[in-house]
Each structure stands twice: as structure tokens, then as C-alpha cells.
Design a protein around this motif. Structure first.
Motif, PDB file in Angstrom:
ATOM      1  N   GLU A  51       0.689  -1.268   0.112  1.00  0.00           N
ATOM      2  CA  GLU A  51       0.157  -0.073  -0.082  1.00  0.00           C
ATOM      3  C   GLU A  51       1.006   1.309  -0.027  1.00  0.00           C
ATOM      4  O   GLU A  51       1.814   1.349   0.588  1.00  0.00           O
ATOM      5  N   LEU A  53      -0.185   5.221   0.950  1.00  0.00           N
ATOM      6  CA  LEU A  53      -1.032   6.235   1.448  1.00  0.00           C
ATOM      7  C   LEU A  53      -0.581   7.890   1.772  1.00  0.00           C
ATOM      8  O   LEU A  53       0.463   7.811   1.886  1.00  0.00           O
ATOM      9  N   LYS A  55      -2.493  11.266   3.491  1.00  0.00           N
ATOM     10  CA  LYS A  55      -3.517  11.757   4.164  1.00  0.00           C
ATOM     11  C   LYS A  55      -3.353  13.371   4.329  1.00  0.00           C
ATOM     12  O   LYS A  55      -2.334  13.910   4.259  1.00  0.00           O
ATOM     13  N   THR A 174      -8.990   3.974   2.831  1.00  0.00           N
ATOM     14  CA  THR A 174      -7.506   3.854   2.459  1.00  0.00           C
ATOM     15  C   THR A 174      -6.694   3.318   3.594  1.00  0.00           C
ATOM     16  O   THR A 174      -5.719   2.917   3.360  1.00  0.00           O
ATOM     17  N   SER A 175      -7.409   3.137   4.878  1.00  0.00           N
ATOM     18  CA  SER A 175      -6.767   2.568   6.077  1.00  0.00           C
ATOM     19  C   SER A 175      -7.293   1.368   6.433  1.00  0.00           C
ATOM     20  O   SER A 175      -8.782   1.366   6.110  1.00  0.00           O
ATOM     21  N   ASN A 401     -13.626   3.395  -4.388  1.00  0.00           N
ATOM     22  CA  ASN A 401     -12.556   2.179  -4.755  1.00  0.00           C
ATOM     23  C   ASN A 401     -12.668   2.106  -6.270  1.00  0.00           C
ATOM     24  O   ASN A 401     -13.791   1.691  -6.590  1.00  0.00           O
ATOM     25  N   LYS A 411      -7.660   4.315  -4.230  1.00  0.00           N
ATOM     26  CA  LYS A 411      -8.795   4.531  -3.307  1.00  0.00           C
ATOM     27  C   LYS A 411      -8.779   6.082  -2.898  1.00  0.00           C
ATOM     28  O   LYS A 411      -7.625   6.650  -2.882  1.00  0.00           O
ATOM     29  N   SER A 431      -8.133  10.982   2.155  1.00  0.00           N
ATOM     30  CA  SER A 431      -6.891  10.238   2.022  1.00  0.00           C
ATOM     31  C   SER A 431      -7.039   9.786   0.648  1.00  0.00           C
ATOM     32  O   SER A 431      -8.079   9.606   0.155  1.00  0.00           O
ATOM     33  N   LEU A 432      -5.786   9.501  -0.031  1.00  0.00           N
ATOM     34  CA  LEU A 432      -5.543   8.820  -1.243  1.00  0.00           C
ATOM     35  C   LEU A 432      -4.806   7.592  -1.230  1.00  0.00           C
ATOM     36  O   LEU A 432      -3.820   7.729  -0.193  1.00  0.00           O
ATOM     37  N   ALA A 433      -5.073   6.547  -1.691  1.00  0.00           N
ATOM     38  CA  ALA A 433      -4.076   5.141  -1.339  1.00  0.00           C
ATOM     39  C   ALA A 433      -4.375   4.574  -2.623  1.00  0.00           C
ATOM     40  O   ALA A 433      -5.112   4.341  -3.611  1.00  0.00           O
TER      41      ALA A 433
END
Length: 443
Positions: A51, A53, A55, A174-175, A401, A411, A431-433
């Protein structure tokens, strides 16, 4: 921030023709072993998950800063690689199988702790490397019968939905779900032995796991994360004086539906402490019970998940007094009081836009979703201990998603937290992931 969100949505819509079908693989360890010959390899396979991530937050770094309104209002950003995991499976033959996962996790210091008994039992720290590397799984499996098999080594503890399905394509946010990961270890892995299998058929189909593993260590229990910090592993060997007993049962009889529950019991977490007799003045066993229940349902249109965790810790008031006096050189927070009861529950639901649009291949596989969670590692105290309302959190998360590939997802989500029932400043973040899971090489 709104402009960034709009750009992301536009980019997802423009990329529709590149999207592949969604993956529906969410197998528990028992199910993986049951389907060992249908899993696409004959001798070995190498893969993993990872992942990235980012924030963007409107709150400070310390909710417990000693003011009456909780966290300060601030604007700060973070970017990280929460985890990168390499997985390996190898078949010695049709009955004996080796499995392993190594996790590279950001944010660690790569330190090792030792107790110098020649110096009054003080903690010493040695810096060995940057970053953190952890052995998440290493086990040997003996397949005997679909109803009964044995696995020994370093194992995933299947308490809670996130530990049961911890890969990043198996939750929408995202988390990882914040409630579960705030009160119990995640990913929770311990050394021991496991018995597992399946029984029944069609509408009466079940699978089970029964385990004996190293128990949690009371030294790591604290105010903000309850027993999460009690997972062993900072020393070269784990304390097995009071092992934990874990049982999980899943019902799989209805297509697309999975309902499960688990129980964790350790008779005396105090006996697993770093130093002998550290909790002897309690004069009794410090027992720990954790119960979890979860359900998930998937079809071509919708994916829904729900989970609940409830825990009970005996003599938490006495633990509070002793943990507050642990050496400042130890790796433990010493933040008290420790609660008698902790709780977490939540649920999420997402809808497949492509299926709603009659499986039009020009429509990308995008799941708009919403998630609600409540958790409180200070749900109820013992004796005269006063619980801290700043640990009482209810939160909503909503986002998208986009499955760019069946096993690769982009995400985006927005989260808002209500702290202490609204008595303290709220905490909000965007957040982006990007996450993936897959097998790269098999034979």
C-alpha cells in the motif's frame, strides 16, 4: 482539497476502458488450504501485497495535549508506505506445505530491546537498522483430511474481521478499519499450533480454526490502545508461560455470505511479562477474554461487511498502578488507566457501478462506499479508575474504490471523527491510497 477530489473522480471516469473485472477472493487460512490444488500452482508461488497512502488532515498530532477541547485545529499532511509484504508458498509434496510472509513496515526504528539482569534489570536499546522488518507468517502445514489438518509456526490470529482478511483489497477504506486496529493487534500474528478444517456441505457448510499461541504481555497494555501493545516480539524469544487459546468458526452455506465469530482467552497475561514476578502483588491471575463477531456479503452489485469486538480484562485497576511504574527505558507507553472493558463495532457497504449499469464494459469498476465505526478502548474501568472520554470515537468514512485491475485498487475517502460524544474538537481528513495483492511467479 475539493479540487484534488474532483480531479481524482474525473481521472477515474476517464479510465473506464482500462478496467478489468473485480476480484472476489477473500479466503481465510482454512479456505486457502482447502483449495490448495485449485490455487494455480503445483510446486511454489511468490507474491505479496502493499500500500501507498497519503493523508491531508485538519487536526494536530496530540488529542491528549492537556486542554479542554481535545486536538488542536491544524493543517498537516502525511505520506507513507504502511506495509509491503512478500509471500511465499512451497509444496514439499501433496501433504506438506511451507508458507511464509515477510512484512516491511514504515515508521519503525529497527531497534532491538534487551534486559540487562546484571544492571538491576534495566532495559537497553540497540539500533540495528533503519525501517522495520517483521516475520508475519512462517508455518508448516500437514494436510490430513478436509475436516482436520494441522499447522505449526508463526500464525495469523483470526480475531476480528480485519485480521481474518487483512489484505488491502479486502476493506474499502484507505486505511484498515480504525476501531479494530485501535484495541487489538493488527496484523495479529503469534507463534504456536493450529488445527483447522471444514465440515458440512451446501447450506450447512462451516470451517473452523483452533489455536494455542503465545499470549499477550500485560506490560504493553495502556489507556489509548487497550491490549494492542501487548503483542510479543521485541525479544528474541516469546514468553509462553501463559499461552492463549483461540477458536474461530465461519458459516459459508449461503453463496456470497460469510458469518463468523471468534474467542480469545489467556488465563494470565501478567505471567507473560518481561520480568518475573512483576505483577506478583496482584495475588491472582490477570485473565483476558476477547470476543468477535463479523459478517460479509458479496454479489455482483453490492459488498457489505460488519464486525464487533468486545473485551474483558480482569484486575485492570491493579495493572494500571503497576504499568505506570514501568521503567522509562522500556518500549511501553506507561499511559494509564487501563480499562476493564473495550469495544469496537462498525460496518461498511459499497456498490458496483458497472453492475448497476448492466455490466457495461465502458463503465469502470468503481465502488462508492460508506463506513461507520464506533470504538472505545476506555469503555469501562475498574475500581476508582476514571475513563478518558477522548478515547470514545464515532466516525464516518465515505469514498470511492476504483479497481484498475482485479487485484489493484485506487482509493479515495473522507473521514470525520466525533470525539467524546462531541465534547472535543472533531478530526477530519482526506486520504488517497493505491494498493495491490497478487502472486507474481508460480510453478
Amino acid at each position: 482539497m475539493k479540487r484534488l477530489a474532483n480531479l481524482l473522480v474525473l481521472s477515474l471516469c476517464a479510465a473506464g476502458p482500462l478496467v478489468a473485472q473485480e476480484s472476489h477472493s477473500e479466503l481465510s487460512p482454512a479456505e486457502q488450504s482447502e483449495a490448495i490444488y485449485a490455487s494455480g500452482y503445483d510446486k511454489f508461488r511468490v507474491g505479496g501485497y502493499g500500500e501507498v497512502l497519503a493523508k491531508f488532515m485538519d487536526y494536530g498530532i496530540n488529542r491528549f495535549r492537556g486542554t479542554s477541547n481535545g486536538n488542536a485545529k491544524d493543517h498537516r499532511n502525511e505520506i507513507s508506505i504502511p506495509r509491503f509484504v512478500l509471500a511465499f508458498d512451497y509444496k514439499f509434496n501433496s501433504k506438506w506445505i511451507l508458507g511464509a510472509e515477510i512484512e516491511f513496515e514504515a515508521g519503525g526504528t529497527g531497534t532491538a530491546y534487551e534486559i540487562e539482569n546484571t544492571e538491576n534489570g534495566e532495559y537497553e536499546t540497540e539500533v540495528e537498522k533503519g525501517g522495520e522488518v517483521a516475520l508475519e507468517q512462517f508455518h508448516i502445514t500437514r494436510l490430513i483430511h478436509p475436516a482436520f489438518n494441522v499447522r505449526a509456526g508463526h500464525l495469523i490470529v483470526p480475531v476480528g474481521l480485519t485480521n481474518e482478511h487483512h489484505e488491502p483489497i479486502n476493506f474499502f477504506g484507505t486505511s484498515r478499519p480504525e476501531g479494530e486496529t485501535s484495541i487489538i493487534p493488527s496484523t495479529w500474528h503469534e507463534t504456536g499450533i493450529e488445527f483447522f478444517g471444514t465440515f458440512g456441505k451446501e447450506y450447512t457448510s462451516f470451517n473452523y480454526q483452533a489455536m494455542v499461541v503465545a499470549g499477550l504481555n500485560a506490560n504493553g497494555f495502556d489507556r489509548n490502545n487497550w491490549v494492542q501493545g501487548g503483542k510479543q516480539g521485541i525479544f528474541e524469544t516469546d514468553n509462553f508461560t501463559s499461552p492463549a487459546y483461540v477458536a474461530r468458526l465461519n458459516y459459508n452455506g449461503v453463496p456470497g455470505l460469510k458469518v463468523g465469530g471468534s474467542v480469545y482467552y489467556c488465563n494470565n497475561v501478567a505471567a507473560n511479562s518481561d520480568k518475573l514476578n512483576e505483577y506478583s502483588r496482584i495475588g491472582d491471575n490477570v485473565s483476558l477474554w476477547i470476543y468477535s463477531a463479523d459478517a460479509q456479503y458479496k454479489n455482483k452489485y453490492v459488498t457489505a461487511r460488519a464486525n464487533m469486538i468486545y473485551g474483558n480484562l480482569s484486575h485492570s485497576d491493579m495493572l494500571t498502578q503497576i504499568n505506570a511504574t514501568i521503567s522509562g527505558l522500556s518500549p511501553y507507553t506507561r499511559t494509564t488507566p487501563i480499562a476493564k472493558h473495550a469495544v469496537s463495532y462498525g460496518g461498511e457497504v459499497g456498490f458496483n457501478l458497472r453492475s448497476i449499469c448492466k455490466d457495461n464494459p465502458k463503465v469502470p469498476v468503481i465502488y462508492p462506499f460508506a463506513r461507520y465505526e464506533y470504538y472505545n478502548p476506555q469503555q469501562e474501568g475498574a475500581g476508582r479508575d476514571v475513563m478518558d472520554l477522548r478515547n470514545k470515537v464515532s466516525m464516518w468514512t465515505a469514498g470511492l474504490n476504483w479497481y484498475a485491475l482485479p487485484n489493484l485498487v485506487v482509493k479515495a475517502d473522507y473521514t470525520t471523527r466525533k470525539i467524546g460524544g462531541g465534547q472535543y474538537n472533531s478530526e477530519n481528513e482526506f486520504s488517497l491510497a493505491v494498493a495491490y495483492v497478487g502472486w507474481f511467479w508460480s510453478k
